[in-house]
Write a protein that holds these residues in place. Structure first.
Motif, PDB file in Angstrom:
ATOM      1  N   PRO A 113       0.837  -1.201   0.057  1.00  0.00           N
ATOM      2  CA  PRO A 113      -0.044  -0.042   0.008  1.00  0.00           C
ATOM      3  C   PRO A 113       0.772   1.322  -0.038  1.00  0.00           C
ATOM      4  N   GLY A 147      -4.162  -9.933  -9.068  1.00  0.00           N
ATOM      5  CA  GLY A 147      -4.805  -9.310  -7.850  1.00  0.00           C
ATOM      6  C   GLY A 147      -4.546 -10.281  -6.582  1.00  0.00           C
ATOM      7  N   ILE A 149       0.269 -11.090  -1.909  1.00  0.00           N
ATOM      8  CA  ILE A 149       1.166 -11.908  -1.615  1.00  0.00           C
ATOM      9  C   ILE A 149       2.219 -12.290  -2.658  1.00  0.00           C
ATOM     10  N   TRP A 187      -6.073   0.415  12.075  1.00  0.00           N
ATOM     11  CA  TRP A 187      -7.292  -0.497  11.644  1.00  0.00           C
ATOM     12  C   TRP A 187      -7.213  -0.882  10.249  1.00  0.00           C
ATOM     13  N   ARG A 188      -7.225   0.282   9.393  1.00  0.00           N
ATOM     14  CA  ARG A 188      -7.285   0.110   7.754  1.00  0.00           C
ATOM     15  C   ARG A 188      -5.992  -1.073   7.255  1.00  0.00           C
ATOM     16  N   ILE A 189      -5.004  -0.611   7.796  1.00  0.00           N
ATOM     17  CA  ILE A 189      -3.660  -1.481   7.575  1.00  0.00           C
ATOM     18  C   ILE A 189      -3.925  -3.081   7.950  1.00  0.00           C
ATOM     19  N   LYS A 238      -6.567  -4.565   8.403  1.00  0.00           N
ATOM     20  CA  LYS A 238      -7.679  -5.098   7.562  1.00  0.00           C
ATOM     21  C   LYS A 238      -7.014  -5.544   6.136  1.00  0.00           C
ATOM     22  N   PHE A 239      -6.232  -4.708   5.442  1.00  0.00           N
ATOM     23  CA  PHE A 239      -5.531  -4.992   4.389  1.00  0.00           C
ATOM     24  C   PHE A 239      -4.652  -6.339   4.400  1.00  0.00           C
ATOM     25  N   ARG A 298      -7.091  -9.394   4.971  1.00  0.00           N
ATOM     26  CA  ARG A 298      -7.617  -9.634   3.656  1.00  0.00           C
ATOM     27  C   ARG A 298      -6.625 -10.549   2.708  1.00  0.00           C
ATOM     28  N   GLU A 299      -5.382  -9.912   2.735  1.00  0.00           N
ATOM     29  CA  GLU A 299      -4.372 -10.539   1.953  1.00  0.00           C
ATOM     30  C   GLU A 299      -3.552 -11.796   2.337  1.00  0.00           C
ATOM     31  N   CYS A 355      -2.522 -15.347   2.849  1.00  0.00           N
ATOM     32  CA  CYS A 355      -2.728 -16.352   1.982  1.00  0.00           C
ATOM     33  C   CYS A 355      -3.310 -17.613   2.738  1.00  0.00           C
ATOM     34  N   GLU A 402      -8.055  -3.050  -2.192  1.00  0.00           N
ATOM     35  CA  GLU A 402      -6.947  -2.509  -1.953  1.00  0.00           C
ATOM     36  C   GLU A 402      -5.946  -1.732  -2.556  1.00  0.00           C
ATOM     37  N   CYS A 403      -4.771  -1.290  -2.211  1.00  0.00           N
ATOM     38  CA  CYS A 403      -4.108  -0.152  -2.805  1.00  0.00           C
ATOM     39  C   CYS A 403      -3.982  -0.452  -4.222  1.00  0.00           C
TER      40      CYS A 403
END
Lengths: 434, 205
Positions: A88, A168, A171, A336-338, A340-341, A344-345, A347, B122-123
């Protein structure tokens, strides 16, 4: 004031509208580095890159020359270029693939020659639709120009480059996950050891994986010599580097500056660079090397932009991204948003990362959005400690790859630096910045 | 009978031929399948399985790992709004909320007319133009609610049909020549040239 007298090495064509075309590239010295390369022994090319002491520009900062020297001898080996930029607030490789794809392609051919590799792959993030078009066009043009394919520029060197689209998955920026993606599989990072794809990589064969910016430096290094590159910067951090500046600054963008000669204050405040904080507010904190990096406060503004310099202060230059938070930014929401990222990511292979990221995310969500308790702070820190025991820097690893150990950085920083903000959230039962 | 249209089938076969192993063409082939059908249909998955020498279960298992692949039908335009850190600091969450109202669908859903699917992403690595919006993975750089609404109006009128193709990030990514030398040929050349280099190096010392 920032020191901006160093040559621009990878962004020299930025002001040209048609910087991505072969015509412009040839007009501005394009493929001269390759012509020179083909007159040298492969070992001599590698020696120039060693002399430049070029540190990998992907995030880990591993010396490119050393990575090359580990390539296991084998009749078949591969070069893979990592253009899956997904950290990000990092957008320097996006800039390079769209604005100067020929520079990248030339760098790849030079590296392939040094490594004596006959097959290279450029893995470009799937979301870069235009970047994919431009890099493929550059490869097509290079074939037509004789810079790629059989007997490049009438030498005895041949190379094929395949442009590979990602689809997309953050990882897949991890080099062994990237190789899995290139093999047509789910992007699961591979178990280490072997630690380096140079031993066992694509199809089990020795493989070098290098970042887009690392490759883009090679034409200049060969044309001007490794020593000229090493003369820029200070100590271990040589040359220039692209920094992607984002967040609460007046002029966000990609800036190429000499390593170490400039500080975070220079890049954030110099009117020719970041231009200061949006609406002239006060700086609250900044994230120095991608969201995997621990945060810094205003007291670190005069720290030099060098790999060791930032490392010694408990963070990293990482992916070359700098994100600025001002006095109106909520550190709880940012952390928090970081998280959440990462949640989500993840694996999902390793328990600490898969379960820990979601658990921390839920606790951070209620702290930010109301319903948080003071005990949640201790809970979050305990969860972080489970993923990266000791919460030191560099972090201890309990997972196959470093995604896991990157999760605690932001929440740990936010709680250490802004505990009062967290308490205010708990007492108000909502975000005080709303 | 191929599910891919003849032109697409030819592109798919050329793609497979580029890689040392056919399974490596998995991700680009899935992009192609999505280009034709708008999402990964059962027949598209079967076709990719045949081309890569795998099974449809294997293809589905791989595809489901990657965010860009849709296993269910989506709208003609997939609108992605980023809310990650740089966009968050530029009001990305509020922007996503606005987009949801303008498009008349919830985040993750498709509008009733089947035109738009809204995604929180995401970004997207375009952080100097935050909040970042992509339509079918083309950066549209509408950073205000007003410019977003104008864009949506234009999309409805079909103004962007040329620059924002419906699905398919590879629609303009075509290898147009320089087909790769066979591996045997390259290996042979490599052996000859390294022998020649060794000889030259010996001569120099």
């Amino acid at each position: 004031m920032a020191t901006l007298d160093a040559p621009r090495i990878v962004s020299s064509r930025a002001e040209f509208e048609d910087s991505y075309t072969l015509a412009r590239y040839l007009e501005t010295g394009g493929y001269e580095g390759l012509r020179k390369t083909l007159t040298m022994f492969p070992e001599a090319v590698a020696a120039e890159v060693d002399a430049a002491s070029l540190l990998g520009r992907g995030g880990a900062g591993f010396p490119a020359g050393r990575k090359w020297s580990m390539l296991r001898k084998s009749p078949v080996s591969y070069l893979v270029v990592n253009g899956d930029e997904s950290e990000p607030a990092t957008f320097k490789d996006h800039f390079l693939v769209e604005r100067d794809p020929h520079q990248l392609v030339e760098g790849v051919i030079i590296a392939a020659y040094a490594l004596q590799v006959a097959q290279a792959f450029i893995y470009i993030r799937g979301e870069f639709a235009l970047g994919l078009e431009r890099v493929q066009q550059a490869v097509n043009d290079a074939y037509a120009h004789g810079a790629l394919g059989s007997k490049i520029f009438d030498s005895d060197f041949s190379l094929d480059i395949v442009v590979h689209p990602g689809a997309g998955a953050y990882i897949c920026g991890e080099e062994t996950a990237l190789i899995e993606g290139l093999e047509g599989k789910r992007g699961f990072p591979r178990i280490k050891p072997p630690f380096f794809p140079a031993v066992t990589g694509l199809y089990g064969e020795p493989t070098v994986v290098n970042n887009v910016e690392t490759m883009s430096n090679l034409p200049w290094i060969i044309t001007n010599g490794g020593a000229a590159f090493a003369a820029l910067g200070v100590g271990k951090s040589t040359g220039t580097r692209l920094f992607a500046l984002a967040g609460r600054v007046k002029n966000p963008g990609v800036y190429e500056v000499e390593m170490v000669k400039n500080t975070f204050r220079d890049i954030i405040y110099d009117p020719r660079l970041g231009g200061g904080i949006t609406d002239d507010r006060a700086l609250k904190a900044f994230i120095p090397g991608g969201v995997s990096a621990p945060w810094f406060g205003p007291d670190m503004l005069d720290l030099a932009l060098g790999q060791d310099e930032v490392g010694a202060q408990g963070s990293m230059l990482g992916s070359g991204s700098i994100v600025v938070l001002d006095e109106t930014s909520c550190p709880v929401r940012a952390a928090w948003r970081i998280t959440k990222f990462f949640s989500r990511e993840s694996c999902g292979q390793c328990t600490p990362c898969r379960e820990g990221s979601g658990w921390i995310e839920r606790a951070m969500y209620r702290l930010e959005h109301g319903g948080g308790r003071e005990e949640d702070l201790a809970l979050v820190l305990d969860l972080c400690d489970n993923i990266a025991p000791g919460l030191g820097w560099p972090p201890q690893q309990t997972t196959i790859c470093v995604l896991g150990s990157s999760i605690p950085s932001s929440v740990h920083s936010a709680i250490q630096m802004f505990r009062d903000d967290f308490i205010a959230h708990v007492e108000l039962g909502r975000c005080p910045h709303d | 009978m191929s599910h891919f249209q003849p032109e697409l089938r030819q592109r798919a076969e050329e793609l497979v031929a580029l890689y040392p192993r056919s399974r490596s063409a998995m991700l680009p082939l899935l992009h192609l399948a999505q280009e034709q059908d708008g999402y990964l249909s059962e027949a598209g998955i079967e076709e990719v399985a045949g081309l890569t020498g795998t099974t449809s279960a294997d293809v589905r298992g791989t595809a489901s790992f990657y965010d860009m692949f849709h296993l269910e039908p989506v709208g003609k335009y997939v609108v992605g709004v980023c809310t990650n850190i740089a966009c968050l600091l530029a009001g990305g969450e509020e922007f996503l909320e606005h987009a949801s109202q303008t498009l008349g669908c919830a985040v993750g859903a498709t509008s009733e007319d089947g035109l738009f699917t809204l995604e929180e992403t995401e970004c997207l690595a375009d952080c100097d133009k935050a909040p970042c919006v992509q339509v079918n993975h083309r950066y549209v750089r509408t950073t205000t609610p007003e410019s977003f609404d104008t864009l949506v109006g234009d999309l409805r009128k079909g103004v962007h049909d040329a620059d924002i193709p419906s699905h398919g990030t590879l629609i303009r990514v075509k290898r147009n020549g320089g087909l790769r030398a066979s591996h045997d040929e390259i290996r042979e050349q490599r052996a000859t040239s390294s022998a020649a280099r060794a000889k030259r190096a010996e001569g120099n010392s």
